[in-house]
Scaffold this active site. Sequence first.
Site, mmCIF file in Angstrom:
data_model
loop_
_atom_site.group_PDB
_atom_site.id
_atom_site.type_symbol
_atom_site.label_atom_id
_atom_site.label_comp_id
_atom_site.label_asym_id
_atom_site.label_seq_id
_atom_site.Cartn_x
_atom_site.Cartn_y
_atom_site.Cartn_z
ATOM 1 N N TYR A 1 119.510 -8.188 7.158
ATOM 2 C CA TYR A 1 118.051 -8.114 7.139
ATOM 3 C C TYR A 1 117.437 -8.520 5.802
ATOM 4 C CZ TYR A 1 119.301 -3.590 5.037
ATOM 5 O OH TYR A 1 119.851 -2.604 4.255
ATOM 6 N N THR B 1 118.965 -10.533 1.870
ATOM 7 C CA THR B 1 119.365 -11.775 1.211
ATOM 8 C C THR B 1 120.506 -12.496 1.918
ATOM 9 O OG1 THR B 1 120.934 -10.648 -0.264
ATOM 10 C CG2 THR B 1 118.646 -10.856 -1.017
ATOM 11 N N GLU C 1 96.324 -12.629 16.537
ATOM 12 C CA GLU C 1 97.526 -12.259 17.287
ATOM 13 C C GLU C 1 97.741 -10.751 17.347
ATOM 14 O OE1 GLU C 1 98.869 -14.421 18.975
ATOM 15 O OE2 GLU C 1 98.394 -16.346 18.038
#
Length: 290
Positions: A6, A8, A207
């Site tokens: 999640y 690097t 959105e």
Amino acid sequence: MYVFVYGTLRRHESNHSLLKDASLVREQAWVEGLLYETNRGYPAMKEGNGTVYGELYKIDSDILVEIDELEDFLEDREENLFIRKIKEVETDTGTREAFVFYSEDKALFQEEIPSGDWKVHQFLKGTERTLYFAYGSCMDDDRFKKAQVDRHFKECLGAGVLEGYTMKYLFQVHDGGRGDIIEDGGRMEGVVYDIPREAVEYLFTREGVTPGWYRAAFIDILIDGKPYNDVLTFIVKLKYIETCPPDHYAREILRGSRPHVSQSYHEKLQRQLMEIGMTKDQVENLLKSS
């Protein structure tokens, strides 16, 4: 074995090279937890009632050793910077058990990342322009004109191809479905814009990112066969059974996509509408009126 990443280790991030021999299972994956900025160049996740987004990879034991070293994790050691656990990781095509790295070091939890997505967090910290992949009604210029933001969407790069995904009407409102993308191994097209920061702010509002309708995400696309990485798009968070959209929404999709996408994809959009409830006459009338 599988690992959920999640931070690097994700695509185009600084430590992704450690996964060069791994197999990407899903680009869109998520797990329960809370994501934090550490101010050390990487995020940290802890157990909690939230959602963290990342990617799912199939790995071998050699790759796991390298990831353990990166995360400063040693099995059976009393204190570790990160702790490796086996968790259920969700994707558009089901769940998979995978290794997930959590931390219990309070010093790492400097600021919660509301989006649960490290890439989105980095982007929001200051990127001035980005490419945006539209696949629904945002392919239609008329919507931008009505909202008086068309000046931000003048730089249109034409059609983009998204491999591995399908567009479906999975977001439900009172009058029918709205567009979404699902990672199911398909192939789809959309319209790509080069947009400024002001346009991003408009899109986040339109959105419904804050209410949790759609979430921002970054994908890789092709434009005339050339790859473009980390292109902004929006994905529905709570998906329903595909539902036929109202005429006005379907018209915007057919009208907006026609000048840009391939003829075969435009025909596919027409067939899709008929497969989920529209008659052939309805679709033909929408084409005439657009």
